[in-house]
Design a protein around this motif. Sequence first.
Motif, short mmCIF file in Angstrom:
data_model
loop_
_atom_site.label_atom_id
_atom_site.label_comp_id
_atom_site.label_asym_id
_atom_site.label_seq_id
_atom_site.Cartn_x
_atom_site.Cartn_y
_atom_site.Cartn_z
N ARG A 159 0.87 -1.17 0.00
CA ARG A 159 0.00 0.00 0.00
C ARG A 159 0.90 1.22 0.00
O ARG A 159 1.98 1.17 0.55
N PRO A 160 0.54 2.30 -0.61
CA PRO A 160 -0.74 2.53 -1.26
C PRO A 160 -0.82 1.85 -2.62
O PRO A 160 0.20 1.50 -3.21
N VAL A 161 -2.03 1.68 -3.13
CA VAL A 161 -2.28 1.15 -4.46
C VAL A 161 -2.47 2.35 -5.38
O VAL A 161 -3.34 3.18 -5.15
N HIS A 162 -1.63 2.45 -6.40
CA HIS A 162 -1.65 3.59 -7.31
C HIS A 162 -2.70 3.38 -8.41
O HIS A 162 -2.73 2.33 -9.04
N LEU A 163 -3.55 4.39 -8.60
CA LEU A 163 -4.63 4.32 -9.58
C LEU A 163 -4.39 5.27 -10.73
O LEU A 163 -3.79 6.33 -10.56
N MET A 164 -4.85 4.91 -11.91
CA MET A 164 -4.77 5.75 -13.09
C MET A 164 -6.16 6.31 -13.38
O MET A 164 -7.14 5.57 -13.40
N ILE A 165 -6.22 7.63 -13.57
CA ILE A 165 -7.48 8.28 -13.88
C ILE A 165 -7.32 9.12 -15.14
O ILE A 165 -6.20 9.41 -15.57
N ALA A 166 -8.44 9.52 -15.75
CA ALA A 166 -8.41 10.21 -17.04
C ALA A 166 -8.15 11.71 -16.93
O ALA A 166 -7.57 12.31 -17.82
N ASP A 167 -8.61 12.34 -15.84
CA ASP A 167 -8.45 13.79 -15.73
C ASP A 167 -8.47 14.22 -14.27
O ASP A 167 -8.79 13.44 -13.38
N THR A 168 -8.13 15.48 -14.02
CA THR A 168 -8.05 15.96 -12.64
C THR A 168 -9.42 15.98 -11.96
O THR A 168 -9.49 15.86 -10.74
N HIS A 181 -3.27 9.10 -10.15
CA HIS A 181 -2.34 9.72 -11.10
C HIS A 181 -3.10 10.00 -12.39
O HIS A 181 -3.74 9.10 -12.94
N VAL A 182 -3.03 11.23 -12.86
CA VAL A 182 -3.72 11.62 -14.09
C VAL A 182 -2.87 11.18 -15.28
O VAL A 182 -1.69 11.51 -15.37
#
Length: 93
Positions: free
Chosen positions: A54-63, A75-76
């Motif tokens: 942990r932590p588990v890093h996530l990918m997202i599309a925008d802020t 993380h964007v």
Amino acid sequence: MGVFIGYESALEFWRSDHALNRPPLTRALPSANRTPERRAVESADFASIGIAKRPVHLMIADTASRTRSASAPCHVATSLPPTGLFVRAGDGL
């Protein structure tokens, strides 16, 4: 919405025995303005897919999709990868 694991956490998945089973590819991608649900992330059994740290890093599309969580930093992605690059590692993952 599925949870998209990225960065160090994705590397940990690919180094695990779980990745040897070659999970199926998915056409899903992180979507704009779609925040990962905090409950879903915190209750997910990441250890069952080979992610113990942990932590588990996530990918997202925008802020706008960013959520603040010490256990799952977002993380964007400045540009999204091509469709079919992600794999379905587990239910909702």
